[in-house]
Structures are given as structure tokens and as C-alpha cells.
Design a protein around this motif. Structure first.
Motif, PDB file in Angstrom:
ATOM      1  N   MET A  29       0.622  -0.940  -0.095  1.00 49.76           N
ATOM      2  CA  MET A  29       0.214   0.224  -0.256  1.00 49.76           C
ATOM      3  C   MET A  29       0.620   1.888   0.121  1.00 49.76           C
ATOM      4  O   MET A  29       1.279   1.778   0.947  1.00 49.76           O
ATOM      5  CB  MET A  29      -0.489  -0.080   0.817  1.00 49.76           C
ATOM      6  N   ASP A  30       1.283   1.911  -1.151  1.00 51.45           N
ATOM      7  CA  ASP A  30       1.968   2.848  -1.297  1.00 51.45           C
ATOM      8  C   ASP A  30       1.264   3.585  -1.883  1.00 51.45           C
ATOM      9  O   ASP A  30       0.747   3.858  -3.133  1.00 51.45           O
ATOM     10  CB  ASP A  30       3.243   2.296  -2.204  1.00 51.45           C
ATOM     11  N   ALA A  31       1.635   5.137  -1.335  1.00 55.71           N
ATOM     12  CA  ALA A  31       0.963   6.019  -2.561  1.00 55.71           C
ATOM     13  C   ALA A  31       0.680   7.449  -2.111  1.00 55.71           C
ATOM     14  O   ALA A  31       2.222   7.207  -1.523  1.00 55.71           O
ATOM     15  CB  ALA A  31      -0.584   6.669  -1.735  1.00 55.71           C
ATOM     16  N   LEU A  32       1.338   8.557  -2.816  1.00 59.68           N
ATOM     17  CA  LEU A  32       1.596   9.557  -2.765  1.00 59.68           C
ATOM     18  C   LEU A  32       1.356  10.375  -2.429  1.00 59.68           C
ATOM     19  O   LEU A  32       0.119  10.584  -2.009  1.00 59.68           O
ATOM     20  CB  LEU A  32       1.991  10.636  -4.203  1.00 59.68           C
ATOM     21  N   PRO A  33       1.649  11.379  -1.273  1.00 59.39           N
ATOM     22  CA  PRO A  33       0.977  12.041  -0.371  1.00 59.39           C
ATOM     23  C   PRO A  33       0.278  13.142  -0.878  1.00 59.39           C
ATOM     24  O   PRO A  33      -1.106  13.549  -0.158  1.00 59.39           O
ATOM     25  CB  PRO A  33       2.290  13.146   0.494  1.00 59.39           C
ATOM     26  N   GLU A  34       0.475  13.841  -2.271  1.00 56.18           N
ATOM     27  CA  GLU A  34      -0.185  14.999  -3.374  1.00 56.18           C
ATOM     28  C   GLU A  34      -1.536  13.910  -3.093  1.00 56.18           C
ATOM     29  O   GLU A  34      -3.056  14.310  -3.295  1.00 56.18           O
ATOM     30  CB  GLU A  34       0.424  14.970  -4.020  1.00 56.18           C
ATOM     31  N   ASP A  35      -2.238  12.631  -3.657  1.00 58.10           N
ATOM     32  CA  ASP A  35      -2.535  11.842  -3.739  1.00 58.10           C
ATOM     33  C   ASP A  35      -3.542  11.248  -2.615  1.00 58.10           C
ATOM     34  O   ASP A  35      -5.016  11.547  -2.629  1.00 58.10           O
ATOM     35  CB  ASP A  35      -2.720  10.512  -4.979  1.00 58.10           C
ATOM     36  N   LEU A  36      -3.748  11.214  -1.422  1.00 60.53           N
ATOM     37  CA  LEU A  36      -3.559  10.837  -0.178  1.00 60.53           C
ATOM     38  C   LEU A  36      -4.446  11.944  -0.090  1.00 60.53           C
ATOM     39  O   LEU A  36      -5.041  11.944   0.675  1.00 60.53           O
ATOM     40  CB  LEU A  36      -2.757  10.419   0.411  1.00 60.53           C
ATOM     41  N   ALA A  37      -3.714  13.519  -0.050  1.00 60.22           N
ATOM     42  CA  ALA A  37      -5.211  14.558   0.796  1.00 60.22           C
ATOM     43  C   ALA A  37      -6.407  14.706  -0.187  1.00 60.22           C
ATOM     44  O   ALA A  37      -6.621  15.625   0.604  1.00 60.22           O
ATOM     45  CB  ALA A  37      -3.730  15.553   0.133  1.00 60.22           C
ATOM     46  N   LYS A  38      -6.272  13.847  -1.227  1.00 65.02           N
ATOM     47  CA  LYS A  38      -7.652  14.367  -1.624  1.00 65.02           C
ATOM     48  C   LYS A  38      -8.199  13.953  -1.892  1.00 65.02           C
ATOM     49  O   LYS A  38      -9.704  14.211  -1.420  1.00 65.02           O
ATOM     50  CB  LYS A  38      -7.493  13.961  -3.350  1.00 65.02           C
ATOM     51  N   PHE A  39      -8.147  12.762   0.085  1.00 68.13           N
ATOM     52  CA  PHE A  39      -9.597  11.973   0.328  1.00 68.13           C
ATOM     53  C   PHE A  39      -9.177  11.925   1.498  1.00 68.13           C
ATOM     54  O   PHE A  39      -9.246  11.143   2.038  1.00 68.13           O
ATOM     55  CB  PHE A  39      -8.604  10.317   0.111  1.00 68.13           C
ATOM     56  N   PRO A  40      -9.733  13.623   2.203  1.00 68.91           N
ATOM     57  CA  PRO A  40      -9.828  14.232   3.520  1.00 68.91           C
ATOM     58  C   PRO A  40     -10.488  13.109   5.057  1.00 68.91           C
ATOM     59  O   PRO A  40     -10.446  12.736   5.823  1.00 68.91           O
ATOM     60  CB  PRO A  40     -10.243  14.857   3.881  1.00 68.91           C
ATOM     61  N   LYS A  41     -11.586  13.048   4.135  1.00 69.05           N
ATOM     62  CA  LYS A  41     -12.680  12.042   4.553  1.00 69.05           C
ATOM     63  C   LYS A  41     -12.612  10.168   5.324  1.00 69.05           C
ATOM     64  O   LYS A  41     -13.281   9.554   5.632  1.00 69.05           O
ATOM     65  CB  LYS A  41     -13.732  11.890   3.786  1.00 69.05           C
ATOM     66  N   LEU A  42     -10.902   9.786   3.995  1.00 67.29           N
ATOM     67  CA  LEU A  42     -11.137   8.290   4.425  1.00 67.29           C
ATOM     68  C   LEU A  42      -9.948   8.206   5.232  1.00 67.29           C
ATOM     69  O   LEU A  42      -9.385   8.905   5.019  1.00 67.29           O
ATOM     70  CB  LEU A  42     -10.979   8.006   2.890  1.00 67.29           C
ATOM     71  N   THR A  43     -10.070   6.740   5.724  1.00 67.58           N
ATOM     72  CA  THR A  43      -9.215   6.220   6.874  1.00 67.58           C
ATOM     73  C   THR A  43      -8.215   5.237   6.280  1.00 67.58           C
ATOM     74  O   THR A  43      -9.218   4.670   5.717  1.00 67.58           O
ATOM     75  CB  THR A  43      -9.064   6.881   7.755  1.00 67.58           C
ATOM     76  N   GLY A  44      -6.916   4.329   7.372  1.00 73.09           N
ATOM     77  CA  GLY A  44      -6.508   4.028   6.399  1.00 73.09           C
ATOM     78  C   GLY A  44      -5.965   3.149   5.566  1.00 73.09           C
ATOM     79  O   GLY A  44      -6.285   3.503   4.214  1.00 73.09           O
ATOM     80  N   LYS A  45      -6.139   1.832   5.465  1.00 72.84           N
ATOM     81  CA  LYS A  45      -6.089   1.261   3.559  1.00 72.84           C
ATOM     82  C   LYS A  45      -7.291   1.922   2.674  1.00 72.84           C
ATOM     83  O   LYS A  45      -6.669   1.505   2.044  1.00 72.84           O
ATOM     84  CB  LYS A  45      -5.925  -0.219   3.821  1.00 72.84           C
ATOM     85  N   ARG A  46      -7.991   1.795   3.058  1.00 76.20           N
ATOM     86  CA  ARG A  46      -9.586   2.637   2.020  1.00 76.20           C
ATOM     87  C   ARG A  46      -9.010   3.950   1.927  1.00 76.20           C
ATOM     88  O   ARG A  46      -8.943   4.408   0.485  1.00 76.20           O
ATOM     89  CB  ARG A  46     -10.137   2.881   3.364  1.00 76.20           C
ATOM     90  N   LYS A  47      -7.933   4.865   2.545  1.00 75.53           N
ATOM     91  CA  LYS A  47      -7.805   6.123   1.839  1.00 75.53           C
ATOM     92  C   LYS A  47      -6.740   5.366   0.869  1.00 75.53           C
ATOM     93  O   LYS A  47      -5.952   6.769   0.058  1.00 75.53           O
ATOM     94  CB  LYS A  47      -7.457   6.887   3.320  1.00 75.53           C
ATOM     95  N   ILE A  48      -5.710   5.038   1.771  1.00 70.82           N
ATOM     96  CA  ILE A  48      -4.475   4.607   1.026  1.00 70.82           C
ATOM     97  C   ILE A  48      -4.862   4.139  -0.839  1.00 70.82           C
ATOM     98  O   ILE A  48      -4.721   4.636  -1.613  1.00 70.82           O
ATOM     99  CB  ILE A  48      -3.552   3.272   1.104  1.00 70.82           C
ATOM    100  N   VAL A  49      -6.068   3.021  -0.501  1.00 75.23           N
ATOM    101  CA  VAL A  49      -6.486   2.519  -2.011  1.00 75.23           C
ATOM    102  C   VAL A  49      -6.832   3.549  -2.602  1.00 75.23           C
ATOM    103  O   VAL A  49      -6.859   3.308  -4.423  1.00 75.23           O
ATOM    104  CB  VAL A  49      -6.609   0.736  -1.827  1.00 75.23           C
ATOM    105  N   ALA A  50      -7.842   4.618  -2.319  1.00 78.79           N
ATOM    106  CA  ALA A  50      -7.515   5.491  -3.031  1.00 78.79           C
ATOM    107  C   ALA A  50      -7.305   6.461  -3.631  1.00 78.79           C
ATOM    108  O   ALA A  50      -7.643   6.631  -4.334  1.00 78.79           O
ATOM    109  CB  ALA A  50      -9.399   6.520  -2.338  1.00 78.79           C
ATOM    110  N   ALA A  51      -5.730   7.103  -3.351  1.00 79.35           N
ATOM    111  CA  ALA A  51      -5.144   7.494  -3.134  1.00 79.35           C
ATOM    112  C   ALA A  51      -4.305   6.931  -4.583  1.00 79.35           C
ATOM    113  O   ALA A  51      -4.574   7.272  -6.058  1.00 79.35           O
ATOM    114  CB  ALA A  51      -4.198   7.549  -2.881  1.00 79.35           C
ATOM    115  N   MET A  52      -4.377   5.579  -4.192  1.00 78.52           N
ATOM    116  CA  MET A  52      -3.757   4.035  -5.786  1.00 78.52           C
ATOM    117  C   MET A  52      -4.106   4.572  -7.207  1.00 78.52           C
ATOM    118  O   MET A  52      -3.402   4.723  -7.914  1.00 78.52           O
ATOM    119  CB  MET A  52      -3.442   3.035  -5.020  1.00 78.52           C
ATOM    120  N   GLY A  53      -5.638   4.111  -6.506  1.00 74.59           N
ATOM    121  CA  GLY A  53      -6.990   4.043  -7.732  1.00 74.59           C
ATOM    122  C   GLY A  53      -6.218   5.855  -8.322  1.00 74.59           C
ATOM    123  O   GLY A  53      -6.951   5.293  -9.639  1.00 74.59           O
TER     124      GLY A  53
END
Length: 472
Positions: free
Chosen positions: A234-258
Motif C-alpha cells: 500500500m504505497d501512495a503519494l502524499p499529494e494523492d492521499l490529500a485528495k481523500f480527507p474523509k477516508l482513513t487507513g487502507k481505504r484512504k490509501i487504495v483510493a489514492a492509488m486508484g
């Protein structure tokens, strides 16, 4: 006067023939073909599949420009066998590619292990066939069809390879080398070089030069972008993670990877438009198997099951196809198809005669999508792994388990597979049971075997993500 008439007449013939030849050339111009292949993505994790959490504007646009398939199946619910079926156009069970994901991280599997497990060299690939039609061929990203040199993509019909031979690796640069050598980034054959880019972006960016180079050379091309997103780690870029403020944990990371996956797709589609070749390019997007919810927090809802299970959530995947002028945009195709249909579909689109394709199970989907053929592309589909096996016949699905009686479902009214109709349909139940075994009797024995503990694990995973079992 006769001489004048003769001159005019003889001038007219070449002009007429020239125009006819030009029209014929335009009509027969081969399309470029791009296969965008995700890894372990959830069935529900795209805007075009109804997700309100994921951000996938480029894929949503692709869906609106082409055909969305509601019952697209993989040939197996795990990565390696699924890829083997896809790339050969046939059921991989028929050449013994049943049991396993070609792991580079397990030992004591069977007589063949690690890098020695791979797509048999006698099998003809999608790239082999397209090269016969004059295509330049390239694969970018995850190979996972054998690590030994004889299985290398450049020996299986691909002119260009940039990616890794194994099944999973970091999305960031390895500074000391990966634990598994087969997960090193490789350019061509034997030239290992790590990229400083986030891997999903690197895969897309590497393909752009191939697309542009062959466009300038006026040569048709086949580009297979085999992303490892959104497979673990589960690797994601910080700028992609920032696009999903309402998500947490792995769900946030998979959203950023998507999101990164969608961005990569957008780069490719934008390049086609920039080069003026979008209207002559057949583009397909799909996924290798159902999402492993327990590993990457992907969602397969409303389907039951996850990767490695034979419930719909393990076998049914998102699937889009766009070909301007050939396929009606913003349409839906509802009959079951399989990823092994892509090889004959691509070959036909490239101008090939599908009678030249020997010993395949896939069919050319184009006449079905366009309504030239109104029947189902497949009346019957099969899957298996060890003692587990499945037959889908029409709209009925029969599942055989290793630890309980087989069950029967009618999918149009029960896509979550909650209502076992075995007692209500005893004749159908018995007939499908027999037909499944008759199919198994035609198969090659598995080329390698996992330890039985892994089969036990996957049955447990099935029950954990099957609502009717959770309530009992």
C-alpha cells in the motif's frame, strides 16, 4: 478526335483507380490497440461503477465514450492464471496453469518453483499474433508469467518491455534492491534500472514514447499497460492521499492509488488525442481479478466474495471498450464475456482472419457488441482451483466446494449468491454437476501445486466475505 478521346480515357482510369485504392487503404487502416490492465482493483471502486468515494474522471470519461460490460469475467480469480488466460485467448486450465499465482515469495510449492513457473513456451500469445499482422508490440509494468529468461516478454512476442518479471513490488525506488530479484525494474532484456518516479506514473510515461515513435513511423502498435496498481504494498503519494480527507487507513490509501491509476490512464488517452490517433485506436480497460478486500480495502460490492474466491466478487471485473466509429459510445453490454475474448477481438480488429487462431476459447466480441450476432458470446464458462470448481451455464451458476455440498444460484435475481436453489432445481443441479466434471476430465493436470494450507485459507476468505455465511 479518336486520339483525343483515347487520351482522356486512359487518363481517367489511373485517376479512378488511385481514388479507389486510397479509399480501400483508408477503410483497411489497422487500428492501434491499447490494453489498460489494473491489478487487484475492486469491482465497485470506479466512478463509472457507481463509486462516490473514488476519483476516476479519466476512466469515467472512457466509459462514456465506449461500451461498459456488466458481466465481464476473468479466467481465474488470481493474478498469474488470469494473465495466462488473457494473453493466450484460451482457458489456462487446459495447459495446466491452474493452481497458482507463480509466486516468487514461496518455496516448497512443487517440482517447479519460483522463476521456473511460467507460461509454457509453446503457447502462442496475443503479442505473437499481432506481430504477424505487422504490429509493433510493447508491455509495460507487471509481467508475472514466469521469471526465467525463457519466459521473458521479449521472447513471447513483445518488442519492448519496461517493468518487472515478478508479481508485486514497491511503488517507489529501491535503493538497495528488492528482496526478490524478479521485482527489479527492467528495460528490455537484462537491463535493470530503478525509476525515481512513482511506479504507476512511470509505467504510463514509459509507454508514451512507444506510442509517439510508432505513430510517426505510421506503424500500428499494441501497447499492453499492465499496471500493478492497486496491488499491495500500500504505497501512495502524499499529494494523492490529500485528495481523500474523509477516508482513513487502507481505504484512504487504495483510493489514492486508484487516483494515480486514473491519472496514468489519462496521460495515455491525452497522448492519443495530441497525436491525432484517438479515433483510430481501440482501447480496453479491465482488471485481473476481484479486489482482495482483506489486503487492500478494495470494494467488490454489491457482489459477494474477493480475490481468490469463485464468488462473483472474485471473478467479475470492471471492463470498458472504446473504438470510435466502430462501437456506439455510452452503451452497456449485459451478456457474460471473458478476458480470453480479447485476443480474438484484437486479432480481428487488426485485420486478421480468426480461423487462423488455433485452439483458443475466446471469441471476437465485436459482432456481438454491434448486434450482428444476438446470441450470447458464451453459453457456458468454467473455473477451477484444486477441489473447487464453477460452471456458469446461461444465467445459472453452480459452485463446488471442498468442505460442503455444492450450491446453485440464479444470477439475474441473486447476484450476491445468497439463495441456494439446489433443492428447488434437483435435475439442473445434477446435470450441471456432471457437466462440470466432464469438463474437468478434458484438462491437463496442474503444472505445479500450492501447499494445501493456502487452499484452506482461501475457503476461509470466501466465507468471511460472503454475507449469508456471516449471518449463520
Amino acid at each position: 478526335m479518336k486520339k483525343l478521346l483515347l487520351i482522356v480515357f486512359t487518363c481517367y482510369i489511373p485517376l479512378g483507380c488511385s481514388a479507389q485504392q486510397q479509399n480501400t487503404s483508408e477503410t483497411k487502416k489497422q487500428p492501434n490497440i491499447i490494453l489498460l490492465f489494473a491489478d487487484d482493483a475492486g469491482y465497485a471502486d470506479f466512478g463509472f461503477q457507481g463509486s462516490k468515494e473514488m476519483i476516476t474522471p479519466n476512466l469515467d470519461k472512457l466509459a462514456s465514450q465506449g461500451v461498459r460490460f456488466t458481466q465481464a469475467y476473468v479466467t481465474h480469480p488470481t493474478c498469474g492464471p488470469s494473465r495466462a488466460g488473457l494473453i493466450t485467448g484460451k482457458s489456462q486450465y487446459r495447459f495446466g496453469y491452474e493452481e497458482n499465482n507463480v509466486p516468487t515469495y514461496m518455496s516448497e510449492v512443487s517440482a517447479a518453483d519460483g522463476a521456473e513457473m511460467g507460461l509454457p513456451v509453446e503457447e502462442v500469445t496475443m503479442a505473437d499474433y499481432l506481430k504477424k499482422q505487422g504490429y509493433a508490440t510493447a508491455v509495460y509494468g507487471k509481467w508475472h508469467l514466469g521469471g526465467a529468461d525463457r519466459f521473458h516478454p521479449t521472447k513471447r512476442g513483445f518488442d519492448v518491455f519496461y517493468g518487472f518479471r515478478g508479481g508485486a513490488r514497491s511503488y517507489f525506488e529501491y535503493t538497495e534492491g528488492p528482496a526478490e530479484p524478479l521485482n527489479k525494474m527492467e528495460r528490455g532484456f537484462g537491463n535493470f534500472e530503478e525509476s525515481k518516479e512513482y511506479l504507476t506514473d512511470a509505467i504510463a510515461n514509459a509507454s508514451l514514447d512507444f506510442i509517439e515513435r510508432n505513430t510517426k513511423a505510421n506503424k500500428p502498435f499494441f501497447a499492453f499497460l499492465s499496471f500493478n496498481a492497486v496491488h499491495t504494498p500500500m504505497d501512495a503519494l502524499p499529494e494523492d492521499l490529500a485528495k481523500f480527507p474523509k477516508l482513513t487507513g487502507k481505504r484512504k490509501i487504495v483510493a489514492a492509488m486508484g487516483l494515480a491509476l486514473d491519472r496514468a490512464v489519462g496521460k495515455v488517452l491525452d497522448k492519443l488525442k495530441e497525436l491525432g490517433i484517438a479515433d483510430n485506436t481501440l482501447v480496453v480497460f479491465t482488471n485481473d481479478n476481484g479486489g482482495p478486500t482483506d489486503a487492500n480495502a478494495s470494494s467488490n460490492l454489491p457482489l459477494s466474495g474477493i480475490k481468490a474466491t469463485h464468488l462473483e466478487g472474485g471473478l467479475r471485473v470492471p471492463f470498458l471498450m472504446k473504438w470510435p466509429g466502430k462501437l456506439k459510445p455510452n452503451t452497456v453490454y449485459d451478456f457474460p464475456i471473458s478476458t480470453f475474448d480479447l485476443l480474438p477481438t484484437f486479432y480481428s480488429a487488426a485485420g486478421g482472419n480468426n480461423t487462423e487462431l488455433k485452439d483458443i476459447d475466446g471469441v471476437d466480441l465485436l459482432p456481438y457488441i454491434n448486434g450482428v450476432k444476438t446470441e450470447r458470446p458464451h453459453q457456458t464458462l468454467f473455473w477451477k482451483r484444486d477441489a473447487r470448481a464453477v460452471i456458469r451455464k446461461g444465467d445459472w451458476k453452480f459452485i463446488r466446494f471442498p468442505d460442503r455440498p455444492a450450491e446453485l444460484f440464479y444470477l439475474p435475481e441473486d447476484e450476491r449468491e445468497l439463495n441456494n436453489l439446489a433443492d428447488q432445481e434437483p435435475e439442473r443441479y445434477l446435470q450441471m454437476y456432471k457437466e462440470l466434471f466432464a469438463w474437468e476430465a478434458t484438462l491437463e493436470r496442474p503444472r505445479w501445486l500450492l501447499k494445501k494450507e493456502y487452499e484452506w485459507r482461501d475457503v476461509e476468505r470466501m466465507d468471511n466475505f460472503w454475507p449469508k455465511k456471516n449471518t449463520q
